[in-house]
Scaffold this motif. Structure first.
Motif, PDB file in Angstrom:
ATOM      1  N   LEU A   1       0.824  -1.205   0.000  1.00 36.03           N
ATOM      2  CA  LEU A   1       0.000   0.000   0.000  1.00 36.03           C
ATOM      3  C   LEU A   1       0.860   1.257   0.000  1.00 36.03           C
ATOM      4  N   LYS A   2       1.899   1.271   0.822  1.00 38.62           N
ATOM      5  CA  LYS A   2       2.773   2.441   0.901  1.00 38.62           C
ATOM      6  C   LYS A   2       3.527   2.674  -0.402  1.00 38.62           C
ATOM      7  N   MET A   3       3.840   1.604  -1.123  1.00 33.54           N
ATOM      8  CA  MET A   3       4.512   1.766  -2.418  1.00 33.54           C
ATOM      9  C   MET A   3       3.559   2.256  -3.498  1.00 33.54           C
ATOM     10  N   GLY A   4       2.277   2.232  -3.233  1.00 29.55           N
ATOM     11  CA  GLY A   4       1.305   2.635  -4.232  1.00 29.55           C
ATOM     12  C   GLY A   4       0.930   1.534  -5.195  1.00 29.55           C
ATOM     13  N   VAL A   5       1.158   0.287  -4.801  1.00 30.92           N
ATOM     14  CA  VAL A   5       0.869  -0.856  -5.668  1.00 30.92           C
ATOM     15  C   VAL A   5      -0.603  -1.226  -5.570  1.00 30.92           C
ATOM     16  N   SER A   6      -1.226  -1.411  -6.716  1.00 31.18           N
ATOM     17  CA  SER A   6      -2.641  -1.770  -6.761  1.00 31.18           C
ATOM     18  C   SER A   6      -2.856  -3.277  -6.738  1.00 31.18           C
ATOM     19  N   LYS A   7      -2.024  -4.007  -7.466  1.00 27.46           N
ATOM     20  CA  LYS A   7      -2.115  -5.466  -7.530  1.00 27.46           C
ATOM     21  C   LYS A   7      -0.728  -6.051  -7.367  1.00 27.46           C
ATOM     22  N   THR A   8      -0.650  -7.156  -6.640  1.00 24.96           N
ATOM     23  CA  THR A   8       0.621  -7.822  -6.379  1.00 24.96           C
ATOM     24  C   THR A   8       0.485  -9.305  -6.677  1.00 24.96           C
ATOM     25  N   ILE A   9       1.476  -9.860  -7.354  1.00 21.77           N
ATOM     26  CA  ILE A   9       1.526 -11.302  -7.574  1.00 21.77           C
ATOM     27  C   ILE A   9       2.460 -11.916  -6.535  1.00 21.77           C
ATOM     28  N   LEU A  10       1.929 -12.847  -5.758  1.00 25.34           N
ATOM     29  CA  LEU A  10       2.694 -13.534  -4.722  1.00 25.34           C
ATOM     30  C   LEU A  10       3.330 -14.792  -5.320  1.00 25.34           C
ATOM     31  N   LEU A  11       4.642 -14.886  -5.234  1.00 21.40           N
ATOM     32  CA  LEU A  11       5.375 -16.020  -5.798  1.00 21.40           C
ATOM     33  C   LEU A  11       5.776 -16.974  -4.676  1.00 21.40           C
ATOM     34  N   PRO A  12       5.243 -18.183  -4.661  1.00 20.99           N
ATOM     35  CA  PRO A  12       5.536 -19.126  -3.583  1.00 20.99           C
ATOM     36  C   PRO A  12       6.876 -19.832  -3.760  1.00 20.99           C
ATOM     37  N   SER A  13       7.349 -20.375  -2.660  1.00 20.04           N
ATOM     38  CA  SER A  13       8.505 -21.270  -2.703  1.00 20.04           C
ATOM     39  C   SER A  13       8.021 -22.686  -2.982  1.00 20.04           C
ATOM     40  N   GLY A  14       8.959 -23.592  -3.193  1.00 24.34           N
ATOM     41  CA  GLY A  14       8.627 -25.008  -3.278  1.00 24.34           C
ATOM     42  C   GLY A  14       8.639 -25.655  -1.907  1.00 24.34           C
ATOM     43  N   SER A  15       8.381 -26.937  -1.874  1.00 28.48           N
ATOM     44  CA  SER A  15       8.392 -27.678  -0.612  1.00 28.48           C
ATOM     45  C   SER A  15       9.802 -27.717  -0.029  1.00 28.48           C
ATOM     46  N   PRO A  16       9.938 -27.660   1.297  1.00 31.32           N
ATOM     47  CA  PRO A  16      11.262 -27.798   1.915  1.00 31.32           C
ATOM     48  C   PRO A  16      11.748 -29.244   1.842  1.00 31.32           C
ATOM     49  N   VAL A  17      12.784 -29.468   1.046  1.00 32.36           N
ATOM     50  CA  VAL A  17      13.306 -30.821   0.863  1.00 32.36           C
ATOM     51  C   VAL A  17      14.833 -30.806   0.901  1.00 32.36           C
ATOM     52  N   ASN A  18      15.382 -31.934   1.222  1.00 24.79           N
ATOM     53  CA  ASN A  18      16.837 -32.087   1.292  1.00 24.79           C
ATOM     54  C   ASN A  18      17.335 -32.695  -0.021  1.00 24.79           C
ATOM     55  N   TYR A  19      17.232 -31.915  -1.097  1.00 23.70           N
ATOM     56  CA  TYR A  19      17.591 -32.351  -2.436  1.00 23.70           C
ATOM     57  C   TYR A  19      18.767 -31.528  -2.956  1.00 23.70           C
TER      58      TYR A  19
END
Length: 313
Positions: A54-72
């Motif tokens: 909101l403070k940046m003045g952004v109207s829409k934001t795309i949230l980018l998820p991480s993958g599953s926590p794995v020991n790979y």
């Protein structure tokens, strides 16, 4: 590393640029779409994230998820879990987007070589995810696992956002033209140090993640943007900001030349959007200051993402 290395020794630089750009920091004449944010980023709360945008003045934001926590190996045996930034996964991003549907969209992601990767990505694409990513894994960019992800992007007609970092994430940048040709129906979005460093033709040492000084045109990134219709640029994080500020005359020409292919993202974990380390605010200011026209800055901050992701504000 994208976040930590950029911050070390650059606080004074960013503070100076924040002052330089201060007059340009707020402009409500058109909306802003941020294509690159994360939930729980380096411990920031989701309430802080909402206020940050909101403070940046952004109207829409795309949230980018991480993958599953794995020991790979693809996560450097756990070191890169959470996108190496404590970012949380699909369900958290989806839940926040459901809570604030007027402010957030969400992506789909999974470690590409875990057994259920395709099913996990497709689950959230079916729920409405608008992008795959952030794809930030220790795999060859043309590996079978990555190609399966490209195939999913093609099947669901969504872009895929890729973090390019030499010898760390998405290896084989010099071979990626083969994937751009093979998956010519897929829209790829390039991001991070190796992506922005390779705008410069004279970057011969790929271990230099944040090159400085004047830019010589003709680097591999520029060739990809010139030669392939299906590659876009995510100008986010410290890497995008440093590219804009290292050679401002070149940056002005770059923004003009690729005005239809550049997308604004913040990729910023600053908690309140007011400090000198807020990449997002400084990027918005720099784009507005360096873009040759208001029309071009509007494309980069809003129009291109609106068209690509079919977002209306």
């Amino acid at each position: 590393m994208e976040r930590r290395e950029f911050l070390v020794g650059t606080s004074a630089f960013l503070a100076a640029m924040a002052l330089k750009n201060k007059a340009f920091a707020v402009d409500e004449s058109y909306p802003i779409i941020d294509i690159h944010q994360h939930t729980d980023y380096m411990g920031r709360t989701n309430d802080q994230l909402v206020n940050h945008q909101l403070k940046m003045g952004v109207s829409k934001t795309i949230l980018l998820p991480s993958g599953s926590p794995v020991n790979y190996g693809s996560t450097h045996y756990g070191y890169s879990n959470g996108l190496q930034a404590k970012a949380t996964g699909n369900e958290v991003c989806y839940a926040l987007a459901q809570k604030y549907p007027d402010r957030f969209l969400f992506g789909a992601n999974e470690v590409p070589d875990v057994p259920n990767a395709a099913n996990e990505i497709e689950k959230y694409l079916k729920l409405g995810a608008c992008v795959i990513g952030e794809s930030k894994f220790n795999l060859e960019c043309d590996s079978p696992e990555m190609q399966r992800t490209y195939q999913i992007a093609q099947e669901y007609n969504v872009p895929i956002l890729m973090h390019w970092q030499y010898n760390m994430y998405n290896r084989g940048f010099e071979r990626f033209h083969k994937m751009l040709s093979k998956y010519h129906k897929v829209t790829f979005i390039g991001h991070s140090q190796t992506w922005w460093g390779n705008v410069d033709k004279n970057l011969t040492n790929q271990n230099i993640l944040y090159p400085q000084g004047k830019v010589t045109d003709g680097g591999l990134t520029t060739k990809y943007l010139n030669d392939y219709h299906n590659i876009f640029a995510d100008i986010s994080a410290g890497s995008g900001l440093k590219f804009l500020l290292r050679d401002e005359d070149y940056a002005k020409g770059f923004l003009n030349r690729f005005q239809d292919k550049i997308l604004f993202g913040s990729d910023c974990y600053d908690p309140d959007a007011t400090g000198p380390t807020c990449h997002g605010s400084n990027l918005i200011a720099a784009i507005r200051r360096l873009a040759p026209s208001v029309d071009i800055s509007r494309k980069i901050l809003y129009g291109n993402a609106s068209k690509l992701f079919k977002i209306t504000v």
